[in-house]
Motif scaffolding. Structure first.
Motif, mmCIF file in Angstrom:
data_model
loop_
_atom_site.group_PDB
_atom_site.id
_atom_site.type_symbol
_atom_site.label_atom_id
_atom_site.label_comp_id
_atom_site.label_asym_id
_atom_site.label_seq_id
_atom_site.Cartn_x
_atom_site.Cartn_y
_atom_site.Cartn_z
ATOM 1 N N ALA A 198 -11.439 -1.077 0.052
ATOM 2 C CA ALA A 198 -10.501 -0.725 -0.909
ATOM 3 C C ALA A 198 -9.988 -0.283 -0.057
ATOM 4 O O ALA A 198 -8.400 -0.221 -0.178
ATOM 5 C CB ALA A 198 -11.496 1.066 -1.747
ATOM 6 N N GLY A 199 -9.544 -0.344 1.912
ATOM 7 C CA GLY A 199 -8.993 0.337 2.479
ATOM 8 C C GLY A 199 -7.934 -0.664 2.343
ATOM 9 O O GLY A 199 -6.682 0.111 2.612
ATOM 10 N N VAL A 200 -8.289 -2.318 2.328
ATOM 11 C CA VAL A 200 -7.331 -3.055 2.376
ATOM 12 C C VAL A 200 -6.098 -3.698 1.407
ATOM 13 O O VAL A 200 -4.925 -3.136 2.255
ATOM 14 C CB VAL A 200 -8.193 -4.835 3.060
ATOM 15 C CG1 VAL A 200 -6.963 -5.773 2.928
ATOM 16 C CG2 VAL A 200 -8.286 -4.578 4.011
ATOM 17 N N LEU A 201 -6.790 -2.879 0.362
ATOM 18 C CA LEU A 201 -5.887 -2.713 -1.257
ATOM 19 C C LEU A 201 -4.958 -1.834 -1.010
ATOM 20 O O LEU A 201 -4.007 -1.933 -1.566
ATOM 21 C CB LEU A 201 -6.700 -2.939 -2.325
ATOM 22 C CG LEU A 201 -7.804 -4.320 -2.203
ATOM 23 C CD1 LEU A 201 -8.509 -3.921 -4.153
ATOM 24 C CD2 LEU A 201 -7.037 -5.563 -2.014
ATOM 25 N N ALA A 202 -5.641 -0.073 -0.497
ATOM 26 C CA ALA A 202 -4.833 0.303 -0.694
ATOM 27 C C ALA A 202 -3.337 0.549 0.134
ATOM 28 O O ALA A 202 -2.125 0.646 -0.818
ATOM 29 C CB ALA A 202 -5.555 1.593 0.105
ATOM 30 N N ALA A 203 -3.922 -0.348 1.209
ATOM 31 C CA ALA A 203 -3.018 -0.745 2.002
ATOM 32 C C ALA A 203 -1.363 -1.301 1.929
ATOM 33 O O ALA A 203 -0.528 -1.101 2.092
ATOM 34 C CB ALA A 203 -3.129 -1.394 3.401
ATOM 35 N N SER A 204 -2.140 -2.281 0.847
ATOM 36 C CA SER A 204 -1.390 -3.220 0.332
ATOM 37 C C SER A 204 -0.644 -2.942 -0.370
ATOM 38 O O SER A 204 0.652 -3.543 -0.991
ATOM 39 C CB SER A 204 -2.068 -4.571 -0.423
ATOM 40 O OG SER A 204 -2.663 -3.939 -1.678
ATOM 41 N N LEU A 205 -0.488 -1.641 -1.288
ATOM 42 C CA LEU A 205 0.310 -0.517 -1.964
ATOM 43 C C LEU A 205 1.345 0.080 -1.600
ATOM 44 O O LEU A 205 2.854 0.134 -1.704
ATOM 45 C CB LEU A 205 -0.454 0.297 -2.642
ATOM 46 C CG LEU A 205 -1.470 -0.273 -3.596
ATOM 47 C CD1 LEU A 205 -2.655 0.725 -4.178
ATOM 48 C CD2 LEU A 205 -0.938 -0.950 -4.860
ATOM 49 N N ASP A 206 1.325 0.059 0.105
ATOM 50 C CA ASP A 206 2.289 1.337 0.589
ATOM 51 C C ASP A 206 3.440 0.242 0.070
ATOM 52 O O ASP A 206 5.510 1.212 0.210
ATOM 53 C CB ASP A 206 2.482 0.761 2.535
ATOM 54 C CG ASP A 206 1.162 1.722 3.016
ATOM 55 O OD1 ASP A 206 0.027 2.502 2.048
ATOM 56 O OD2 ASP A 206 0.642 1.057 4.049
#
Length: 286
Positions: A198-206
């Motif tokens: 989830a942290g990886v995908l959250a970062a992809s939204l930045d």
């Protein structure tokens, strides 16, 4: 559709040091590359892939970086990295690579949500092997920081592990949508877990929290189709801007459908995509 036995082969290759997994459905005709949305998986497209393969298309479905069977924690989760992956698949398989097909081949990119956004940005690069783009519930407008934070919070809030697949289907709303999301989980350690961090995908939204992509939208010079759900995320203001700035844009809105329109209404999505592909093919011939 011609009745043929259709199955896929999973192929892996490395792009920029990142391992990518592709479901290769075979076929000798014009190419179609299917791109899932954020937190999704390539299996969401299995029904459409089978149908398009039966129509004679060369069909691929990519697990995008950080998802499914592809590398789970890549260092680079920028939009550029995702788009480079898409164009890497087009180049690898467009020249007959991956063990099937001969000669060079163009691809129409079909993507839902974040996959549709990747298709848009890839088409904006004007790569010679990209013949068109179908954006399913995707567009060039950015998101607010609050919207991005909301999505990231939703991903982190999944009650994992799910005790059973049935529990996961129920959590994701049941029906075809719940089944589609649950099919992306893996069974391990006594429960059902997502195949992403989830942290990886959250970062992809930045990036989407700080900019929009209208300049890239203006740069697209291949046929475009937008497939929307009546209750999806593309509002009237964004749609008006899309149509005004790309006069050749074709759009279909399916009444009653939501953001996961490809899961809710797969037969209708197939119908409009297949028609678009036929027209795009005629355009390339001319």
């Amino acid at each position: 559709m011609t009745e043929v036995d259709v199955a896929y082969v999973t192929r892996e290759f490395v792009r920029g040091g990142v391992r990518l997994s592709v479901r290769d459905w075979g076929g000798d005709g014009a190419g179609v590359l299917l791109l899932h949305g954020l937190a999704g998986h390539c299996g969401e497209w299995d029904g459409l892939a089978r149908a398009l393969r039966r129509d004679g298309h060369r069909v691929l479905a990519l697990d995008q970086r950080g998802h499914g069977e592809s590398e789970r924690a890549p260092e680079d989760v920028s939009r550029r990295a995702y788009v480079d992956d898409v164009l890497g698949v087009v180049e690898e398989f467009g020249r007959g690579g991956g063990g099937a097909g001969r000669g060079e081949r163009d691809f129409v990119l079909v993507g839902q949500s974040y996959g549709g956004h990747a298709a848009l940005l890839a088409a904006a690069r004007r790569h010679p092997r990209v013949a068109g783009a179908v954006l399913v519930e995707a567009g060039p407008a950015g998101s607010t920081p609050e919207e991005v934070a909301g999505v990231a919070g939703w991903l982190r809030g999944w009650p994992v592990p799910f005790a059973s697949r049935e529990a996961a289907v129920s959590y994701f709303g049941g029906g075809a949508v719940g089944e589609g999301w649950a099919s992306g989980l893996e069974r391990r350690d006594g429960g059902w877990w997502p195949r992403f961090d989830a942290g990886v995908l959250a970062a992809s939204l930045d990036e989407n929290a700080v900019r929009s992509w209208w300049e890239e939208w203006d740069a697209v010079d291949v046929p475009l189709l937008a497939v929307l759900g009546q209750h999806g995320i593309i509002d009237a203001e964004q749609w008006d801007g899309m149509a005004r700035r790309q006069p050749g844009l074709r759009g279909v809105c399916l009444p009653g459908a939501g953001h996961d329109v490809h899961l809710e209404r797969p037969e209708e999505v197939y119908g409009v995509v297949a028609a678009f592909l036929r027209e795009a093919g005629r355009s390339r011939v001319r």
